[in-house]
Design an enzyme around this catalytic site. Sequence first.
Site, mmCIF file in Angstrom:
data_model
loop_
_atom_site.group_PDB
_atom_site.id
_atom_site.type_symbol
_atom_site.label_atom_id
_atom_site.label_comp_id
_atom_site.label_asym_id
_atom_site.label_seq_id
_atom_site.Cartn_x
_atom_site.Cartn_y
_atom_site.Cartn_z
ATOM 1 C CB CYS A 197 7.411 5.135 -2.568
ATOM 2 S SG CYS A 197 7.326 4.812 -4.337
ATOM 3 C CB CYS B 160 10.977 6.352 -4.857
ATOM 4 S SG CYS B 160 11.176 4.878 -3.844
ATOM 5 C CB CYS C 168 8.546 0.425 -4.260
ATOM 6 S SG CYS C 168 9.459 1.697 -3.358
ATOM 7 C CB CYS D 256 10.366 1.965 -7.325
ATOM 8 S SG CYS D 256 9.268 3.336 -6.890
ATOM 9 C CB CYS E 290 10.012 16.163 7.876
ATOM 10 S SG CYS E 290 11.639 16.133 8.630
HETATM 11 ZN ZN LIG Z 1 9.339 3.711 -4.580
#
Ligand SMILES: [Zn+2]
Length: 199
Positions: free
Chosen positions: A164, A115, A167, A118, A187
């Site tokens: 995610c 991510c 976060c 984070c 996607c």
């Molecule tokens: Zn994250």
Amino acid sequence: MQSHPLNSDTLSTQQTNRRSFLITAVGAVGVAGLAAWRPSLAFAGAGTPGTVTIVQFSDAGKPTGKVSVPRVVRPDSEWKQKLAPISFQVTRHADTERPYTGSTWNNHDHGLYRCICCDNAVFSSETKFESGTGWPSFWQPIAKENIVEIRDMGLGMERTAVSCRECDAHLGHVFDDGPRPTGLRYCMNSAAMRFVKTA
Ligand SMILES: [Zn+2]
């Protein structure tokens, strides 16, 4: 979008239409960028309010165990400072990058995708495939614990948004027209992820 029988005037149809309208309205608000709506939806039932349980991965792509970590919560102003404009728009305002513009749609190197906000590991090159869409596409996340899937009624379409777990960054959408073994197509947006190349 659900379809409704327009030639029926029963009470239940009216109620269904009203419910559909409300869901659509919430979806539209989300797209308009009121990100404050999303965390409570995304994290309902995901551990205690302040923590989430994820699977951590080393930069070599090896799982190093399940851990409970504090949710990463920052005001929009901080995300805007930390992120490139396109990454900010995608992750914090559920935008979508233009196809074939990202850095990893055509990436064939081995590694993992974290991510951008984070560093939570979200996808691996092991499940990346050539979707022909211009967006990096995978048939499964690196660990189901590390992402959240939410029904998204924005833009007049019924889709499943992927974010995610740690976060709440918007990462992309998942569709059911992917390859075997899962039949799923995650996607994703290149701008939502940081690629870590393994040796
Ligand atoms: Zn994250």
